[in-house]
Design a protein around this motif. Structure first.
Motif, mmCIF file in Angstrom:
data_model
loop_
_atom_site.group_PDB
_atom_site.id
_atom_site.type_symbol
_atom_site.label_atom_id
_atom_site.label_comp_id
_atom_site.label_asym_id
_atom_site.label_seq_id
_atom_site.Cartn_x
_atom_site.Cartn_y
_atom_site.Cartn_z
ATOM 1 N N GLU A 140 22.353 37.770 1.454
ATOM 2 C CA GLU A 140 22.244 39.041 0.704
ATOM 3 C C GLU A 140 21.219 38.841 -0.325
ATOM 4 N N ARG A 141 20.989 37.908 -0.865
ATOM 5 C CA ARG A 141 19.795 37.711 -1.877
ATOM 6 C C ARG A 141 18.418 37.982 -0.888
ATOM 7 N N ASP A 185 25.792 34.184 0.968
ATOM 8 C CA ASP A 185 25.207 34.621 -0.377
ATOM 9 C C ASP A 185 23.543 34.504 0.007
ATOM 10 N N GLY A 186 22.984 33.822 0.556
ATOM 11 C CA GLY A 186 21.605 33.750 0.799
ATOM 12 C C GLY A 186 21.005 35.009 1.540
ATOM 13 N N THR A 201 25.138 40.446 7.368
ATOM 14 C CA THR A 201 25.548 40.067 6.232
ATOM 15 C C THR A 201 26.936 39.891 6.469
ATOM 16 N N THR A 247 16.719 41.360 -0.511
ATOM 17 C CA THR A 247 16.192 41.583 -1.746
ATOM 18 C C THR A 247 14.697 41.431 -1.862
#
Length: 135
Positions: free
Chosen positions: A62-63, A59-60, A24, A66
Motif C-alpha cells: 500500500e505504501r 502494508d508495504g 494489494t 504512494t
C-alpha cells in the motif's frame, strides 16, 4: 502433467505480474502462506534490511503505491528445484515522488535476486537481494 518446478516457476512469474499490476490486499495476499516471511537484505533503500510477515508485506505494498506510480519486472533468468525458485529480475519503477537525484516521473532501476520457497503452491518465504542503480 506439470512438474512441481514448472508450477512454481509459473506461479512466481504470475506473482511478479500481480505486483507489477499494483496488487494489494487480498489480491496480493493470495500468493502467500499465512506465515510467510520476507527478508530484504541491506541495500541503498533499506540500509539495515528488513524482515516482514504477511501484514507488513501488505502494508508495504500500500505504501509503495504512494512512491512508485508504475513498475515493471523483467525476469532475466529463472531456475527451480523442488519447492525453491530463484529469479534474476530487472526492475524499473516510475517514481511518483522525488527520490535522491531522481525527480517524480523519472525511472528508477534495480537488479534483484529473488529466492522463493513454496509450500502447497504458495510462497512461504521470500528473500530479496536488491541492487539499485545510482540515484
Amino acid at each position: 502433467m506439470q512438474t512441481t518446478e514448472e508450477a512454481n516457476l509459473e506461479t512466481a512469474r504470475a506473482y511478479l505480474r500481480a505486483v507489477e499490476g499494483g496488487a494489494t490486499g487480498e489480491a496480493l495476499a493470495r500468493w502467500f502462506t499465512p506465515d510467510v516471511v520476507q527478508e530484504e537484505f541491506p541495500n541503498r533503500l533499506m540500509p539495515t534490511g528488513a524482515r516482514r510477515g504477511l501484514r507488513e508485506l501488505l502494508d508495504g505494498a500500500e505504501r509503495g503505491q504512494t512512491v512508485v506510480r508504475a513498475q515493471r519486472y523483467e525476469v532475466l533468468s529463472a531456475v527451480a528445484s523442488g519447492d525453491k525458485v530463484a529469479l534474476e529480475v530487472q526492475w524499473t519503477g516510475t517514481l511518483a515522488v522525488p527520490l535522491g537525484s531522481l525527480a517524480a516521473g523519472d525511472d528508477m532501476r534495480a537488479r534483484f535476486g529473488v529466492f522463493l520457497d513454496f509450500r502447497d503452491g504458495r510462497i512461504a518465504a521470500q528473500r530479496n537481494y536488491d541492487c539499485f542503480d545510482p540515484f
